[in-house]
Design a protein around this motif. Structure first.
Motif, PDB file in Angstrom:
ATOM      1  N   UNK A   1      48.676  34.314  46.720  1.00 53.00           N
ATOM      2  CA  UNK A   1      48.307  34.801  45.386  1.00 53.00           C
ATOM      3  C   UNK A   1      47.324  35.964  45.485  1.00 53.00           C
ATOM      4  N   UNK A   2      47.425  36.865  44.533  1.00 50.73           N
ATOM      5  CA  UNK A   2      46.512  37.995  44.459  1.00 50.73           C
ATOM      6  C   UNK A   2      45.939  38.089  43.045  1.00 50.73           C
ATOM      7  N   UNK A   3      44.982  39.000  42.860  1.00 51.25           N
ATOM      8  CA  UNK A   3      44.290  39.099  41.580  1.00 51.25           C
ATOM      9  C   UNK A   3      44.360  40.511  41.020  1.00 51.25           C
ATOM     10  N   UNK A   4      44.694  40.593  39.748  1.00 47.44           N
ATOM     11  CA  UNK A   4      44.618  41.843  38.991  1.00 47.44           C
ATOM     12  C   UNK A   4      43.450  41.696  38.020  1.00 47.44           C
ATOM     13  N   UNK A   5      42.658  42.740  37.890  1.00 41.94           N
ATOM     14  CA  UNK A   5      41.452  42.687  37.058  1.00 41.94           C
ATOM     15  C   UNK A   5      41.650  43.516  35.787  1.00 41.94           C
ATOM     16  N   UNK A   6      41.227  42.962  34.663  1.00 39.77           N
ATOM     17  CA  UNK A   6      41.296  43.631  33.369  1.00 39.77           C
ATOM     18  C   UNK A   6      39.872  43.860  32.874  1.00 39.77           C
ATOM     19  N   UNK A   7      39.514  45.116  32.652  1.00 38.69           N
ATOM     20  CA  UNK A   7      38.186  45.459  32.147  1.00 38.69           C
ATOM     21  C   UNK A   7      38.300  45.910  30.697  1.00 38.69           C
ATOM     22  N   UNK A   8      37.586  45.225  29.826  1.00 40.19           N
ATOM     23  CA  UNK A   8      37.545  45.578  28.404  1.00 40.19           C
ATOM     24  C   UNK A   8      36.198  46.213  28.099  1.00 40.19           C
ATOM     25  N   UNK A   9      36.195  47.303  27.347  1.00 40.71           N
ATOM     26  CA  UNK A   9      34.947  47.998  27.037  1.00 40.71           C
ATOM     27  C   UNK A   9      34.961  48.507  25.598  1.00 40.71           C
ATOM     28  N   UNK A  10      33.766  48.820  25.101  1.00 40.21           N
ATOM     29  CA  UNK A  10      33.616  49.551  23.832  1.00 40.21           C
ATOM     30  C   UNK A  10      32.610  50.655  24.107  1.00 40.21           C
ATOM     31  N   UNK A  11      33.103  51.846  24.405  1.00 40.76           N
ATOM     32  CA  UNK A  11      32.278  52.908  24.983  1.00 40.76           C
ATOM     33  C   UNK A  11      31.383  53.636  23.992  1.00 40.76           C
ATOM     34  N   UNK A  12      31.745  53.616  22.712  1.00 35.56           N
ATOM     35  CA  UNK A  12      30.943  54.356  21.749  1.00 35.56           C
ATOM     36  C   UNK A  12      31.360  55.805  21.589  1.00 35.56           C
ATOM     37  N   UNK A  13      32.497  56.197  22.191  1.00 34.30           N
ATOM     38  CA  UNK A  13      33.028  57.536  21.956  1.00 34.30           C
ATOM     39  C   UNK A  13      33.552  57.604  20.520  1.00 34.30           C
ATOM     40  N   UNK A  14      33.931  58.803  20.085  1.00 37.15           N
ATOM     41  CA  UNK A  14      34.416  58.971  18.720  1.00 37.15           C
ATOM     42  C   UNK A  14      35.617  58.074  18.442  1.00 37.15           C
ATOM     43  N   UNK A  15      36.594  58.069  19.353  1.00 37.34           N
ATOM     44  CA  UNK A  15      37.777  57.237  19.162  1.00 37.34           C
ATOM     45  C   UNK A  15      37.400  55.762  19.157  1.00 37.34           C
ATOM     46  N   UNK A  16      36.517  55.377  20.063  1.00 35.04           N
ATOM     47  CA  UNK A  16      36.071  53.989  20.125  1.00 35.04           C
ATOM     48  C   UNK A  16      35.395  53.571  18.813  1.00 35.04           C
ATOM     49  N   UNK A  17      34.570  54.458  18.267  1.00 35.72           N
ATOM     50  CA  UNK A  17      33.891  54.157  17.004  1.00 35.72           C
ATOM     51  C   UNK A  17      34.884  54.024  15.851  1.00 35.72           C
ATOM     52  N   UNK A  18      35.912  54.865  15.853  1.00 35.48           N
ATOM     53  CA  UNK A  18      36.921  54.799  14.791  1.00 35.48           C
ATOM     54  C   UNK A  18      37.702  53.491  14.863  1.00 35.48           C
ATOM     55  N   UNK A  19      38.085  53.104  16.090  1.00 40.66           N
ATOM     56  CA  UNK A  19      38.817  51.847  16.258  1.00 40.66           C
ATOM     57  C   UNK A  19      37.931  50.662  15.874  1.00 40.66           C
ATOM     58  N   UNK A  20      36.675  50.715  16.282  1.00 37.40           N
ATOM     59  CA  UNK A  20      35.734  49.636  15.955  1.00 37.40           C
ATOM     60  C   UNK A  20      35.521  49.537  14.450  1.00 37.40           C
ATOM     61  N   UNK A  21      35.403  50.686  13.776  1.00 41.48           N
ATOM     62  CA  UNK A  21      35.208  50.690  12.328  1.00 41.48           C
ATOM     63  C   UNK A  21      36.424  50.109  11.606  1.00 41.48           C
ATOM     64  N   UNK A  22      37.617  50.372  12.157  1.00 45.65           N
ATOM     65  CA  UNK A  22      38.846  49.913  11.510  1.00 45.65           C
ATOM     66  C   UNK A  22      39.152  48.452  11.790  1.00 45.65           C
ATOM     67  N   UNK A  23      38.750  47.964  12.973  1.00 49.67           N
ATOM     68  CA  UNK A  23      39.155  46.610  13.384  1.00 49.67           C
ATOM     69  C   UNK A  23      37.992  45.633  13.534  1.00 49.67           C
ATOM     70  N   UNK A  24      36.799  46.160  13.808  1.00 54.92           N
ATOM     71  CA  UNK A  24      35.663  45.277  14.072  1.00 54.92           C
ATOM     72  C   UNK A  24      35.770  44.551  15.398  1.00 54.92           C
ATOM     73  N   UNK A  25      36.676  45.014  16.265  1.00 57.90           N
ATOM     74  CA  UNK A  25      36.912  44.349  17.548  1.00 57.90           C
ATOM     75  C   UNK A  25      35.732  44.542  18.497  1.00 57.90           C
ATOM     76  N   UNK A  26      35.455  43.532  19.289  1.00 53.40           N
ATOM     77  CA  UNK A  26      34.371  43.617  20.265  1.00 53.40           C
ATOM     78  C   UNK A  26      34.649  44.683  21.306  1.00 53.40           C
ATOM     79  N   UNK A  27      35.945  44.869  21.643  1.00 54.96           N
ATOM     80  CA  UNK A  27      36.320  45.830  22.677  1.00 54.96           C
ATOM     81  C   UNK A  27      37.416  46.750  22.150  1.00 54.96           C
ATOM     82  N   UNK A  28      37.333  48.016  22.530  1.00 52.47           N
ATOM     83  CA  UNK A  28      38.266  49.016  22.011  1.00 52.47           C
ATOM     84  C   UNK A  28      39.047  49.723  23.112  1.00 52.47           C
ATOM     85  N   UNK A  29      38.818  49.346  24.369  1.00 45.96           N
ATOM     86  CA  UNK A  29      39.506  50.004  25.477  1.00 45.96           C
ATOM     87  C   UNK A  29      39.825  48.981  26.557  1.00 45.96           C
ATOM     88  N   UNK A  30      40.982  49.134  27.181  1.00 48.33           N
ATOM     89  CA  UNK A  30      41.408  48.237  28.263  1.00 48.33           C
ATOM     90  C   UNK A  30      41.810  49.055  29.477  1.00 48.33           C
TER      91      UNK A  30
END
Length: 208
Positions: A1-30
């Motif tokens: 078995x091997x492992x794949x890693x998924x990193x979720x972030x909310x960077x605060x860039x313009x696009x990230x802020x727009x997605x956060x404003x629209x969804x309220x999601x904790x994370x806006x990037x994968x």
């Protein structure tokens, strides 16, 4: 078995802020990685790491680009255990995207429709969580609960197949703390470097 890693972030860039404003999601990037050190991450994002455009499937690094400049960004790291075969198929698929990155663009319209829960597949266009989803699904690493064009970054935090390894500030992520970041680059030096790179590429194209 091997492992794949998924990193979720909310960077605060313009696009990230727009997605956060629209969804309220904790994370806006994968993003996804294939080693425990997260030495290289794969996603559909800023191709040069700093400016919003050009964007599309590209590699990210914890000590460069937005990740370098956004110490306080909330993030979460998840591990997905997969078979050796699925792991190498996923890695091959991700690298295939990178080798042909100039053929792909960021799926802005698809991102908007995803927020409206409307499925729409656009050829050669991907947003971040769609990119990660397709690599995982097409390699047989993970069965998605919905179509890749409808997957949000936050959806990964809810999948029982993923194990949470870390949740907190990006600056405190163990893999990032282990890196020698050096002095934080100024925006002037960043954009000067990008301008020089652009001029070099233009000059090369004239002599090809």
């Amino acid at each position: 078995m091997k492992t794949i890693y998924i990193l979720l972030t909310r960077s605060g860039t313009l696009l990230s802020k727009l997605v956060y404003a629209a969804t309220g999601s904790s994370y806006t990037h994968a993003s996804m990685a294939f080693d425990a050190e997260l030495s290289c991450l794969y996603s559909s994002t800023r191709k040069n790491g700093y400016t919003m455009f050009p964007a599309g499937p590209s590699k990210e690094y914890l000590n460069k680009g937005v990740f370098r400049l956004r110490d306080d960004a909330p993030c979460a790291l998840y591990a997905l255990e997969v078979s050796d075969e699925a792991y190498f198929r996923a890695l091959h698929r991700a690298e295939e995207f990178m080798r042909h990155s100039e053929e792909y663009s960021f799926n802005t319209l698809g991102l908007i429709l995803c927020g409206l829960h409307i499925r729409w597949q656009r050829r050669h266009h991907y947003f971040c969580s769609q990119f990660v989803s397709e690599v995982l699904e097409q390699s047989g690493a993970l069965a998605l609960p919905k179509d890749s064009t409808l997957m949000h970054p936050n959806d990964y935090a809810l999948l029982p197949q993923l194990k949470c390894l870390y949740k907190g500030r990006l600056a405190d992520l163990p893999q990032r703390k282990a890196m020698d970041l050096g002095e934080t680059p100024s925006m002037v030096s960043i954009y000067t470097g990008l301008l020089v790179e652009l001029l070099q590429r233009r000059a090369q194209s004239l002599f090809e």
